[in-house]
Design a protein around this motif. Structure first.
Motif, PDB file in Angstrom:
ATOM      1  N   HIS A  89     -19.827  12.279   5.345  1.00  0.00           N
ATOM      2  CA  HIS A  89     -19.016  13.287   6.029  1.00  0.00           C
ATOM      3  C   HIS A  89     -17.720  13.489   5.259  1.00  0.00           C
ATOM      4  CE1 HIS A  89     -21.078  12.694  10.190  1.00  0.00           C
ATOM      5  NE2 HIS A  89     -21.853  13.276   9.290  1.00  0.00           N
ATOM      6  N   VAL A  90     -17.434  14.726   4.915  1.00  0.00           N
ATOM      7  CA  VAL A  90     -16.155  15.050   4.264  1.00  0.00           C
ATOM      8  C   VAL A  90     -15.211  15.481   5.379  1.00  0.00           C
ATOM      9  CG1 VAL A  90     -15.006  16.632   2.670  1.00  0.00           C
ATOM     10  CG2 VAL A  90     -17.269  15.718   2.105  1.00  0.00           C
ATOM     11  N   PHE A  91     -14.135  14.702   5.545  1.00  0.00           N
ATOM     12  CA  PHE A  91     -13.260  14.917   6.700  1.00  0.00           C
ATOM     13  C   PHE A  91     -12.261  16.052   6.480  1.00  0.00           C
ATOM     14  CE2 PHE A  91     -14.147  10.181   7.119  1.00  0.00           C
ATOM     15  CZ  PHE A  91     -15.127  10.346   8.084  1.00  0.00           C
TER      16      PHE A  91
ATOM     17  N   ASN B 133     -15.419   2.345   5.453  1.00  0.00           N
ATOM     18  CA  ASN B 133     -14.399   3.300   5.911  1.00  0.00           C
ATOM     19  C   ASN B 133     -13.933   4.185   4.767  1.00  0.00           C
ATOM     20  OD1 ASN B 133     -13.945   2.138   8.611  1.00  0.00           O
ATOM     21  ND2 ASN B 133     -13.295   0.350   7.419  1.00  0.00           N
ATOM     22  N   ASN B 134     -14.025   3.643   3.558  1.00  0.00           N
ATOM     23  CA  ASN B 134     -13.430   4.335   2.414  1.00  0.00           C
ATOM     24  C   ASN B 134     -14.444   5.228   1.698  1.00  0.00           C
ATOM     25  OD1 ASN B 134     -11.808   1.332   2.243  1.00  0.00           O
ATOM     26  ND2 ASN B 134     -10.664   3.219   2.485  1.00  0.00           N
ATOM     27  N   LEU B 135     -13.899   6.197   0.987  1.00  0.00           N
ATOM     28  CA  LEU B 135     -14.738   7.231   0.383  1.00  0.00           C
ATOM     29  C   LEU B 135     -15.760   6.689  -0.628  1.00  0.00           C
ATOM     30  CD1 LEU B 135     -15.312  10.259   0.066  1.00  0.00           C
ATOM     31  CD2 LEU B 135     -13.557  10.324  -1.716  1.00  0.00           C
TER      32      LEU B 135
ATOM     33  N   THR C 292       0.444   3.531   1.764  1.00  0.00           N
ATOM     34  CA  THR C 292       0.536   3.966   3.154  1.00  0.00           C
ATOM     35  C   THR C 292       1.977   3.852   3.691  1.00  0.00           C
ATOM     36  OG1 THR C 292      -0.580   3.756   5.280  1.00  0.00           O
ATOM     37  CG2 THR C 292      -0.033   1.719   4.215  1.00  0.00           C
TER      38      THR C 292
ATOM     39  N   ARG D 274     -10.166  13.752   9.761  1.00  0.00           N
ATOM     40  CA  ARG D 274     -10.059  12.402  10.319  1.00  0.00           C
ATOM     41  C   ARG D 274      -8.602  12.195  10.744  1.00  0.00           C
ATOM     42  NH1 ARG D 274     -11.616   7.349   6.448  1.00  0.00           N
ATOM     43  NH2 ARG D 274      -9.712   7.983   5.375  1.00  0.00           N
TER      44      ARG D 274
ATOM     45  N   PRO E 152      -8.506  16.608   1.009  1.00  0.00           N
ATOM     46  CA  PRO E 152      -7.317  15.819   0.668  1.00  0.00           C
ATOM     47  C   PRO E 152      -7.348  15.242  -0.749  1.00  0.00           C
ATOM     48  CG  PRO E 152      -8.157  15.184   2.817  1.00  0.00           C
ATOM     49  CD  PRO E 152      -9.179  16.092   2.216  1.00  0.00           C
TER      50      PRO E 152
ATOM     51  N   ASN F 261      -5.322   4.369  -4.328  1.00  0.00           N
ATOM     52  CA  ASN F 261      -6.696   4.183  -3.822  1.00  0.00           C
ATOM     53  C   ASN F 261      -7.578   3.446  -4.825  1.00  0.00           C
ATOM     54  OD1 ASN F 261      -5.493   6.323  -2.146  1.00  0.00           O
ATOM     55  ND2 ASN F 261      -7.533   6.434  -1.249  1.00  0.00           N
TER      56      ASN F 261
ATOM     57  N   ASP G 287      -5.149  11.201   8.478  1.00  0.00           N
ATOM     58  CA  ASP G 287      -5.245  11.427   7.033  1.00  0.00           C
ATOM     59  C   ASP G 287      -4.076  12.277   6.530  1.00  0.00           C
ATOM     60  OD1 ASP G 287      -7.394   9.931   6.262  1.00  0.00           O
ATOM     61  OD2 ASP G 287      -8.863  11.558   6.367  1.00  0.00           O
TER      62      ASP G 287
ATOM     63  N   ARG H 288      -6.087  12.327  -3.503  1.00  0.00           N
ATOM     64  CA  ARG H 288      -5.676  10.927  -3.617  1.00  0.00           C
ATOM     65  C   ARG H 288      -5.594  10.529  -5.078  1.00  0.00           C
ATOM     66  NH1 ARG H 288      -4.962  11.886   0.786  1.00  0.00           N
ATOM     67  NH2 ARG H 288      -5.501  10.800   2.712  1.00  0.00           N
TER      68      ARG H 288
ATOM     69  N   TYR I  74      -2.277  -1.137  10.788  1.00  0.00           N
ATOM     70  CA  TYR I  74      -2.545  -1.760   9.480  1.00  0.00           C
ATOM     71  C   TYR I  74      -1.420  -1.413   8.503  1.00  0.00           C
ATOM     72  CZ  TYR I  74      -3.870  -1.450   4.620  1.00  0.00           C
ATOM     73  OH  TYR I  74      -3.819  -1.508   3.252  1.00  0.00           O
TER      74      TYR I  74
ATOM     75  N   SER J 206       0.829  -1.206   0.000  1.00  0.00           N
ATOM     76  CA  SER J 206       0.000   0.000   0.000  1.00  0.00           C
ATOM     77  C   SER J 206       0.864   1.257   0.000  1.00  0.00           C
ATOM     78  CB  SER J 206      -0.859  -0.023   1.260  1.00  0.00           C
ATOM     79  OG  SER J 206      -1.426   1.240   1.480  1.00  0.00           O
TER      80      SER J 206
ATOM     81  N   LEU K 277      -1.574  12.491  -1.793  1.00  0.00           N
ATOM     82  CA  LEU K 277      -0.857  11.267  -2.186  1.00  0.00           C
ATOM     83  C   LEU K 277      -1.155  10.997  -3.645  1.00  0.00           C
ATOM     84  CD1 LEU K 277      -1.593   8.485   0.504  1.00  0.00           C
ATOM     85  CD2 LEU K 277       0.623   9.508   0.014  1.00  0.00           C
TER      86      LEU K 277
HETATM   87  N1  UFG Z   1     -13.071  10.501   3.198  1.00  0.00           N
HETATM   88  C1  UFG Z   1     -14.125  11.317   3.569  1.00  0.00           C
HETATM   89  N2  UFG Z   1     -15.256  10.744   4.062  1.00  0.00           N
HETATM   90  C2  UFG Z   1     -15.389   9.397   4.195  1.00  0.00           C
HETATM   91  C3  UFG Z   1     -14.309   8.559   3.806  1.00  0.00           C
HETATM   92  C4  UFG Z   1     -13.164   9.149   3.326  1.00  0.00           C
HETATM   93  O1  UFG Z   1     -14.037  12.551   3.482  1.00  0.00           O
HETATM   94  O2  UFG Z   1     -16.434   8.934   4.661  1.00  0.00           O
HETATM   95  C5  UFG Z   1     -11.858  11.121   2.659  1.00  0.00           C
HETATM   96  C6  UFG Z   1     -10.649  10.870   3.517  1.00  0.00           C
HETATM   97  O3  UFG Z   1     -10.538  11.857   4.502  1.00  0.00           O
HETATM   98  C7  UFG Z   1      -9.527  10.909   2.473  1.00  0.00           C
HETATM   99  C8  UFG Z   1     -10.189  10.423   1.194  1.00  0.00           C
HETATM  100  O4  UFG Z   1     -11.595  10.535   1.410  1.00  0.00           O
HETATM  101  O5  UFG Z   1      -9.145  12.216   2.281  1.00  0.00           O
HETATM  102  C9  UFG Z   1      -9.873   8.981   0.883  1.00  0.00           C
HETATM  103  O6  UFG Z   1     -10.144   8.201   2.015  1.00  0.00           O
HETATM  104  P1  UFG Z   1     -10.216   6.615   1.973  1.00  0.00           P
HETATM  105  O7  UFG Z   1     -10.570   6.149   3.350  1.00  0.00           O
HETATM  106  O8  UFG Z   1     -11.065   6.151   0.855  1.00  0.00           O
HETATM  107  O9  UFG Z   1      -8.731   6.203   1.601  1.00  0.00           O
HETATM  108  P2  UFG Z   1      -7.353   6.554   2.335  1.00  0.00           P
HETATM  109  O10 UFG Z   1      -6.550   7.326   1.370  1.00  0.00           O
HETATM  110  O11 UFG Z   1      -7.543   7.097   3.679  1.00  0.00           O
HETATM  111  O12 UFG Z   1      -6.776   5.080   2.560  1.00  0.00           O
HETATM  112  C10 UFG Z   1      -6.464   4.251   1.474  1.00  0.00           C
HETATM  113  C11 UFG Z   1      -6.672   2.809   1.827  1.00  0.00           C
HETATM  114  C12 UFG Z   1      -5.738   2.369   2.903  1.00  0.00           C
HETATM  115  C13 UFG Z   1      -4.348   2.712   2.568  1.00  0.00           C
HETATM  116  C14 UFG Z   1      -4.221   4.147   2.170  1.00  0.00           C
HETATM  117  C15 UFG Z   1      -2.876   4.370   1.593  1.00  0.00           C
HETATM  118  O13 UFG Z   1      -7.996   2.585   2.269  1.00  0.00           O
HETATM  119  O14 UFG Z   1      -5.835   0.973   3.005  1.00  0.00           O
HETATM  120  O15 UFG Z   1      -5.159   4.482   1.153  1.00  0.00           O
HETATM  121  O16 UFG Z   1      -2.654   5.670   1.373  1.00  0.00           O
HETATM  122  F1  UFG Z   1      -3.554   2.490   3.634  1.00  0.00           F
END
Ligand code: UFG
Length: 342
Positions: free
Chosen positions: A219-221, A201-203, A129, A298, A232, A182, A301, A234, A152, A127, A305
């Motif tokens: 919710h937009v974090f 958990n994911n967007l 990450t 959140r 943010p 992502n 975050d 991605r 994780y 990842s 990336l």
């Molecule tokens: N987000 C929101 N609201 C939500 C969910 C997410 O605003 O309900 C935002 C987050 O704050 C972030 C973006 O959407 O800015 C993406 O969030 P995700 O949870 O979809 O993905 P992440 O980038 O946080 O995490 C992903 C993978 C992880 C991995 C990481 C590596 O889920 O497994 O990328 O960068 F570790």
């Protein structure tokens, strides 16, 4: 005779799309999955798309004896693609031991028994990450690896270190670690996609479930980041492109084209999109209006990336084919199909 590939976590999101890709390219697939975060129905979905039902072994890879015997049974396999792992960032913060135990013990068992059985090719689900909060963008594989914020993420970093150590021994192991950015999207048929257990958990699954009326509000974090619109950024990559990259990595291993016993590749598109851009694009593509509100950041975050994908393009001969609108449209088609299945 078809070459046999063991796919751990083959009933999961990225695993199942990769299984489709493997079967479509004339590989025989054995899925090992404990179904802890996936569903056996995925086998039917794969069969519907490919016309072939992969073999299925329902075991927990933490179980040493069972893992040993499954690798003995399938010792004619030519490679292992290892997806099976826990992946919820917040859960891992609450339950670090559960994550270290699951993600690392299963990896150690697989490596031990595949090597014992002479299966020397291994592809690992890593990842982005592992780059932590990068100082340099876009991220190349030369970017410094940092201690990830979550347990994780740290299991991914430690797993790569285990591989690094192992390939230096006389194990004959050839490994490729793929660092995903992502993954979103679903199979174009609409029969296969992401199926999060409980609240996503994911967007993207949160967006599609909100639009489908399963969740009340997205919710937009945070909108106070130093980005184009404050939310943010991605690098979202279509899961089918990601699956194809696994096929290319496998071919590189099988053709013995590797330059090093452990190679590492970023898998992204190279494009960064903000959360608000994804929301706007979703609304436009699906002609719906999304109920969302800005809330506080959140914890953990990262601001921005996105990948430099040059290495994967050059060495794996792979390039993403799908743009953001296709990613979003396919996610939505999958969500709508799921609704119709109820
Ligand atoms: N987000 C929101 N609201 C939500 C969910 C997410 O605003 O309900 C935002 C987050 O704050 C972030 C973006 O959407 O800015 C993406 O969030 P995700 O949870 O979809 O993905 P992440 O980038 O946080 O995490 C992903 C993978 C992880 C991995 C990481 C590596 O889920 O497994 O990328 O960068 F570790």
């Amino acid at each position: 005779m078809l070459q046999k590939i063991i796919v751990t976590g083959g009933c999961g999101y990225i695993g199942s799309h990769t299984v489709v890709e493997l079967i479509s390219n004339n590989f025989e697939v054995v899925i090992i999955d404990d179904l802890s975060n996936s569903n056996k129905k995925t086998l039917e979905r794969i069969t519907k798309i490919t016309g072939v039902c992969p073999s299925f072994e329902h075991i927990d890879l933490k179980d040493i004896e069972k893992t040993k015997s499954i690798f003995k049974k399938h010792n004619d396999a030519v490679a292992v693609i290892h997806f099976a792992a826990f992946k919820a960032v917040a859960e891992s913060v609450k339950e670090p031991l559960m994550y270290y135990r699951n993600n690392l013990l299963s990896l150690i068992n697989i490596l031990e028994f595949q090597i014992e059985e002479g299966i020397t090719n291994f592809i690992f689900s890593s990842s982005a990450t592992v780059y932590g909060a990068p100082e340099k963008l876009p991220i190349t594989e030369k970017n410094e690896v940092q201690r990830p914020f979550s347990p994780y993420g740290n299991t991914k970093k430690i797993a790569e270190e285990i591989l690094e150590d192992l390939v230096k021994t006389s194990s004959n192991l050839s490994a490729i670690s793929l660092r995903y950015f992502n993954p979103i999207g679903a199979h174009e048929s609409g029969f296969l996609g992401e199926l999060p257990n409980g609240i996503p958990n994911n967007l993207m699954p949160y967006i599609t479930q909100t639009a489908a009326g399963i969740r009340e509000e997205l919710h937009v974090f945070g909108n106070d980041y130093d980005t184009k619109d404050g939310t943010p950024v991605r690098d979202y990559i279509h899961v089918v492109d990601l699956a194809e990259a696994h096929l290319k990595a496998l071919q590189r291993l099988l053709n013995k084209e590797q330059e090093k016993p452990l190679e590492i590749y970023n898998l992204g598109t190279g494009n960064g999109y903000s959360v608000l851009e994804i929301i706007k694009s979703f609304e436009k593509t699906t002609n719906t209006s999304l109920n969302y509100k800005i809330v506080k950041r959140r914890p953990g975050d990262v601001e921005k990336l996105y990948a430099d994908t040059t290495l994967a393009e050059e060495k794996l001969n792979w390039k993403c084919k799908h743009g953001i609108d296709e990613m979003i449209a396919s996610s939505w088609k999958w969500e709508e199909n799921l609704k119709n299945e109820q």
